[in-house]
Design an enzyme around this catalytic site. Structure first.
Site, mmCIF file in Angstrom:
data_model
loop_
_atom_site.group_PDB
_atom_site.id
_atom_site.type_symbol
_atom_site.label_atom_id
_atom_site.label_comp_id
_atom_site.label_asym_id
_atom_site.label_seq_id
_atom_site.Cartn_x
_atom_site.Cartn_y
_atom_site.Cartn_z
ATOM 1 N N CYS A 220 4.477 9.417 1.804
ATOM 2 C CA CYS A 220 3.496 8.393 2.160
ATOM 3 C C CYS A 220 3.811 7.832 3.552
ATOM 4 C CB CYS A 220 3.419 7.317 1.083
ATOM 5 S SG CYS A 220 1.968 6.241 1.265
ATOM 6 N N HIS B 85 1.595 10.645 -3.337
ATOM 7 C CA HIS B 85 2.788 10.203 -4.052
ATOM 8 C C HIS B 85 3.121 11.211 -5.144
ATOM 9 C CE1 HIS B 85 3.466 6.136 -2.410
ATOM 10 N NE2 HIS B 85 2.167 6.152 -2.204
ATOM 11 N N GLU C 80 5.587 11.297 -7.072
ATOM 12 C CA GLU C 80 6.168 10.608 -8.229
ATOM 13 C C GLU C 80 5.114 9.952 -9.111
ATOM 14 O OE1 GLU C 80 5.905 7.365 -5.095
ATOM 15 O OE2 GLU C 80 6.171 9.542 -5.142
#
Length: 196
Positions: free
Chosen positions: A76, A178, A180
């Site tokens: 990011c 992202h 995750e």
């Protein structure tokens, strides 16, 4: 083992939780000496690129980061920091990629920030995207994008315009989304990175 560059730019809990879930060992880097403990690195970041760069400069780690020769992944705002310049705060960044971070233009059809799931299309063969099908969805939250340049674009997506969803140069990688927060394929990408 992954070293996470910790410089106070945003919440990294979701990243560390994902690495724990995947059984990928990690630790925090706060000083130059810490880099020696790890064989790959992640530069996280959320929020304002200019403010993040200021925080990173205050750590004194910038020369070391620019000289890294082991696999390094920016996520990011961490990816945006790898570029030369951001329109956000009119900021000079690490300049590891000679490309710019630009602001989306808002419209009736495209609200800014761009928030949600977008299909990502790899443009080069690379182990980072191994076992991830073309057009897989990843989760984005951002108001600024990395300009598309086929020399450095590893994968692309489109929101108002085509832009780099991920970039790659030598040992440096960046993802605008992202991983995750991107479900199974995001976890696959993090696992792939841990093995590059």
């Amino acid at each position: 083992m992954i070293g996470i560059v910790y410089y106070g730019a945003g919440n990294i809990f979701s990243l560390t939780a994902a690495l724990k879930r995947l059984g990928i060992p990690y630790g925090m880097i706060t000083r130059e000496e810490d880099f020696e403990q790890y064989n790959r690195y992640i530069i996280p970041g959320v929020g304002h690129a200019g403010a993040a760069m200021n925080k990173l400069e205050q750590t004194g780690l910038v020369p070391k980061i620019k000289a890294l020769n082991k696999p390094t992944l920016g996520i990011c705002v961490g990816m945006q920091l790898l570029t030369a310049y951001s329109e956000e705060g009119d900021s000079k960044l690490l300049d590891l990629f000679p490309i710019n971070t630009l602001k989306f233009t808002s419209s009736a059809d495209h609200k800014v920030p761009h928030t949600g799931w977008n299909r990502v299309y790899p443009e080069k063969e690379n182990p980072l995207f191994q076992n991830i099908p073309d057009g897989s969805h990843f989760y984005f939250v951002h108001s600024y994008f990395i300009e598309y340049n086929n020399l450095y674009t590893l994968s692309s997506t489109t929101y108002t315009n085509k832009f780099s969803a991920s970039i790659w140069r030598d040992n440096f990688y960046g993802v605008q989304f992202h991983p995750e927060k991107s479900g199974a394929y995001g976890e696959t990408l993090l696992t792939n990175f841990s093995k590059i």
